[in-house]
Design an enzyme around this catalytic site. Structure first.
Site, short mmCIF file in Angstrom:
data_model
loop_
_atom_site.label_atom_id
_atom_site.label_comp_id
_atom_site.label_asym_id
_atom_site.label_seq_id
_atom_site.Cartn_x
_atom_site.Cartn_y
_atom_site.Cartn_z
CE LYS A 91 0.61 9.08 -1.46
NZ LYS A 91 1.85 9.58 -2.10
CB SER A 113 4.91 2.49 2.10
OG SER A 113 4.16 3.69 2.21
#
Length: 358
Positions: A91, A113
């Site tokens: 990410k 999340s």
């Protein structure tokens, strides 16, 4: 003079050698970039530019192998280990690419999340900005602690996609921020595609590439670059059957959602978006789903055989390549070398161990 049996063996070996040479030629054949459909949010050039932009800020992660898993799969597996990436997942690539191009001094806002939350928090700190992250109250404590450790402000919400989106929208307005979607933001998609830029440089012999699917940012960026660079390369999405919106969207030919069901692969519970869906629809060859038991087993296998502490979301790709569905559709004789992206390793060890080894 060789016997008839030896002649047959030599002939078979020669035929196999020619077939392998033809496969290698096809793999290495470069096809000039082709125009993409107008609704594609990113281009191969965007991915190449993003890879150059984020290079000073991310790790070039290794590709590892495991003879034990090769035996189980019946073919050669190449694991792209984003578990070793900064913040513990791929990410950081997309978050950094977005942060480097965001409006000057604007606070960065997102919902996540955990993995994108950590990545955006670090990207914000690296570019001298504030970060505000909306997280579901069920997010693993280890991920929440990491986000706070990078200096981001956390707002908790109910564990539904609608609640996340609503809370993030409110926070963006409140702080006059720049919202960076975890997967649907084009600059995020382009940054995630840098995984494929590295992987295809490290492994030129891949026949297929298996990528976990949640919101589609990772597989979207990978597919845009890989299908341009190696059009014959099969791109297969791996998805939990409990949250199979990508699979059902491919089957139906239109974007569909899913109920807010649960999965041990909590990082893949998000939905495809308006930007990732066209890429998945047109460039991803197939989505294969795997059940919760298979995800847990595959994750435990990687822990035990490779000594890599991956999170269950990464185990989804391993479960896919070991599944009967994958073996039937992509036989080892035709697809002898398969790449698998181990997307991350952020998890609460105590809770994960209890779930995986109960």
């Amino acid at each position: 003079m060789p016997s008839k049996m030896q002649q047959r063996y030599l002939l078979g070996a020669a035929v196999a050698g020619v077939a392998a040479a033809i496969r290698l030629m096809r793999r290495n054949m470069h096809v000039p970039p082709q125009p993409l459909p107008s609704d594609f949010p990113v281009t191969p050039k965007d991915v190449v530019d993003a890879a150059k932009r984020v290079k000073p800020h991310v790790h070039r992660t290794p590709v590892l192998t495991c003879s034990g898993l090769d035996e189980l799969a019946g073919r050669s597996l190449k694991f792209k280990c984003e578990v070793f990436q900064r913040t513990g997942s791929f990410k950081i690539r997309g978050a950094t690419n977005a942060a480097l191009q965001a409006p000057e001094n604007a606070p960065l806002v997102t919902h996540s999340s955990g993995n994108h939350a950590q990545a955006l928090a670090l990207a914000a700190r690296s570019t001298g900005r504030e970060a505000h992250v909306v997280m579901p109250r069920t997010a693993p404590q280890v991920k929440r602690q990491a986000v706070e450790g990078y200096g981001a402000h956390i707002t908790l919400c109910e564990p539904t996609n609608a609640a996340r989106a609503e809370a993030a929208s409110k926070k963006t307005e409140e702080v006059s921020g720049y919202f960076v979607h975890p997967s649907n933001e084009p600059r995020v998609i382009s940054g995630q595609g840098s995984v494929a830029v590295e992987f295809l440089e490290q492994c030129s012999s891949l026949d297929a590439l298996v990528v976990p699917v949640g919101g589609g940012g990772l597989i979207g960026g990978i597919a845009v670059y890989a299908k341009w660079k190696r059009p014959s390369l099969k791109i297969i999405g791996a998805e939990p059957s409990n949250v199979d919106d990508a699979y059902r969207s491919k089957q139906k030919g239109e974007l569909v959602g899913h109920d807010d069901a649960d999965s041990v692969a909590d990082g893949l519970k998000t939905l495809l978006g308006s930007n990732t869906w066209p890429i998945v629809r047109d460039l991803v060859d197939e989505i294969i789903t795997v059940d919760e038991a298979s995800i847990k087993k595959a994750t435990a296998l990687v822990w035990g055989r490779m000594k890599l502490c991956i999170e269950p979301s990464a185990g989804v790709g391993v479960a896919c390549v070991l599944s009967e569905a994958f073996r039937a559709k992509y036989p080892a004789a035709e697809y002898p070398t398969v790449g698998v992206v181990l997307c991350g390793g952020n998890l609460d060890l105590a809770k994960a161990s209890a779930k995986l080894f109960a």
